[in-house]
Scaffold this active site. Sequence first.
Site, PDB file in Angstrom:
ATOM      1  N   THR A  50       0.800  -1.201  -0.082  1.00 48.08           N
ATOM      2  CA  THR A  50      -0.449   0.011   0.071  1.00 48.08           C
ATOM      3  C   THR A  50       1.151   1.372  -0.101  1.00 48.08           C
ATOM      4  OG1 THR A  50      -1.695  -1.242   1.308  1.00 48.08           O
ATOM      5  CG2 THR A  50      -1.871   1.337   1.508  1.00 48.08           C
ATOM      6  N   ARG A 102     -12.222 -10.179  -0.963  1.00 43.20           N
ATOM      7  CA  ARG A 102     -11.521  -9.185   0.574  1.00 43.20           C
ATOM      8  C   ARG A 102     -11.328  -7.703  -0.168  1.00 43.20           C
ATOM      9  NH1 ARG A 102      -6.433  -6.990   2.008  1.00 43.20           N
ATOM     10  NH2 ARG A 102      -6.242  -7.928   3.228  1.00 43.20           N
ATOM     11  N   VAL A 103     -11.678  -7.190   1.471  1.00 44.38           N
ATOM     12  CA  VAL A 103     -11.449  -5.411   1.267  1.00 44.38           C
ATOM     13  C   VAL A 103     -10.678  -6.012   2.744  1.00 44.38           C
ATOM     14  CG1 VAL A 103     -11.560  -3.524   2.327  1.00 44.38           C
ATOM     15  CG2 VAL A 103     -13.166  -4.754   1.052  1.00 44.38           C
ATOM     16  N   GLY A 104      -9.129  -4.694   2.821  1.00 47.32           N
ATOM     17  CA  GLY A 104      -7.988  -4.818   3.145  1.00 47.32           C
ATOM     18  C   GLY A 104      -8.345  -3.842   5.126  1.00 47.32           C
ATOM     19  N   ASP A 105      -7.057  -3.570   5.155  1.00 48.26           N
ATOM     20  CA  ASP A 105      -7.339  -2.460   6.069  1.00 48.26           C
ATOM     21  C   ASP A 105      -7.128  -0.515   5.755  1.00 48.26           C
ATOM     22  OD1 ASP A 105      -4.779  -3.345   4.897  1.00 48.26           O
ATOM     23  OD2 ASP A 105      -3.721  -2.014   6.500  1.00 48.26           O
ATOM     24  N   THR A 110       0.582  -0.201   6.483  1.00 48.62           N
ATOM     25  CA  THR A 110       0.654  -1.281   5.081  1.00 48.62           C
ATOM     26  C   THR A 110       0.848  -2.596   5.697  1.00 48.62           C
ATOM     27  OG1 THR A 110       2.202  -1.659   3.132  1.00 48.62           O
ATOM     28  CG2 THR A 110       3.276  -0.267   5.732  1.00 48.62           C
ATOM     29  N   GLY A 111       0.330  -3.846   4.963  1.00 52.71           N
ATOM     30  CA  GLY A 111       1.286  -5.058   5.768  1.00 52.71           C
ATOM     31  C   GLY A 111      -0.127  -5.556   5.722  1.00 52.71           C
ATOM     32  N   VAL A 112      -0.570  -6.452   6.531  1.00 46.66           N
ATOM     33  CA  VAL A 112      -1.703  -7.515   6.210  1.00 46.66           C
ATOM     34  C   VAL A 112      -2.493  -6.698   7.097  1.00 46.66           C
ATOM     35  CG1 VAL A 112      -2.424 -10.272   6.981  1.00 46.66           C
ATOM     36  CG2 VAL A 112      -0.515  -9.977   6.290  1.00 46.66           C
ATOM     37  N   GLY A 113      -3.611  -6.687   6.329  1.00 52.41           N
ATOM     38  CA  GLY A 113      -4.897  -5.477   6.546  1.00 52.41           C
ATOM     39  C   GLY A 113      -5.591  -6.198   7.687  1.00 52.41           C
TER      40      GLY A 113
HETATM   41  N1  ASP Z   1      -2.745  -3.586   3.569  1.00 53.73           N
HETATM   42  C1  ASP Z   1      -3.036  -3.848   2.690  1.00 53.73           C
HETATM   43  C2  ASP Z   1      -4.146  -4.517   2.678  1.00 53.73           C
HETATM   44  O1  ASP Z   1      -4.169  -5.447   3.545  1.00 53.73           O
HETATM   45  C3  ASP Z   1      -1.602  -4.685   1.638  1.00 53.73           C
HETATM   46  C4  ASP Z   1      -0.569  -3.626   2.087  1.00 53.73           C
HETATM   47  O2  ASP Z   1      -0.101  -3.027   2.318  1.00 53.73           O
HETATM   48  O3  ASP Z   1       0.049  -4.681   1.580  1.00 53.73           O
HETATM   49  O4  ASP Z   1      -5.385  -4.899   1.916  1.00 53.73           O
END
Ligand code: ASP
Length: 338
Positions: free
Chosen positions: A195, A223-226, A246-249
């Site tokens: 992100t 699927r919707v993330g953060d 950023t990362g696993v939402g």
């Molecule tokens: N945060 C984003 C999501 O989970 C992806 C990411 O930043 O790695 O969709």
Amino acid sequence: MYNRRKFIKLSAAGASLAALSNSAVAKTVSAIPDAKLPIVISTWDFGIMANKEAWKTLEAGGRALDALEAGAKIPEALDITNHTVGRHGLPDRDGHVTLDACIMDEFGNCGSVAAMEDIAHPISVARLVMEKTPHVMLVGEGATQFAVEQGMKKEKLLTPESEKIWKEWLKTAKYSPVMNIENGHKPGNEYNHDTIGMLAIDAKGNISGACTTSGMAFKLHGRVGDSPIIGAGLYVDNEVGGATSTGVGEEVIRNVGSFLVVELMRQGMSPEKACKEAVHRIIKKKPDTAKNIQVGFLAINKKGEYGAYAIQPGFSFAVCNAQQQDLLIKGKSFYPAK
Ligand code: ASP
């Protein structure tokens, strides 16, 4: 997350050159220099190009919100090396490029789109939701319909290169979405970031934020993330500061991460300390999950002081102010580099 290293190899020579020029101009440092306003900060190395675009508005005395919309549009549609945001983003496991974005201004106004297809600039659609509708969030077909009604062009977002990577993934993936470190994938390295989260303070001292992504590569359709969730992927309070992630939402949503970071700054923590505390909260709640995922937070306070913290090493953020437009700072992390 998907190992970007693999598909960087697949990239065209032009794309590699563009990636190189992006990092070659960066001055990478570990220490955080003094804050100066106006300022814009963004997640990851591709934040450098976004910041430079945003800087044109900030330098001219413009509003932080306008600067961020302009900046976020660079990775969304123009940076062909970026497979994690916008037009060149990797698709979900069914081959659909679905985009998430949100934006928030100094008055607490916010707008968001999620799981939107066929529109290259979700950040602008999010802003239009904020400014032209009584709502905060539009999703899926409704978001695309609204964007078209507002004059935006519908286009195919899956590029031949992204399609090729997805088809490769299909061969071995058993149709199972990738979320963790696996088969040597290392979230947070330079090829594995997703992100763009951006925070800016303009010359009047007003803070805004923007966040835009194509989400986790090969996620379940829908699927919707953060990233489009106000409070999770982004939060701004003009009295205190702003934060983005950023990362696993999924883990950020569970902990309402960006709101948490801003509230911790309200209680007096520095931006880096607040980000660190939010990361610790994620690790404490699910230590086994946290070992195998990346989450990074980036924050700025009202004075323009900024900081970041991530679970895994490899997270970086770009800083741009009157002193320097191309600074890349290595974020600190809970787990040391191996
Ligand atoms: N945060 C984003 C999501 O989970 C992806 C990411 O930043 O790695 O969709």
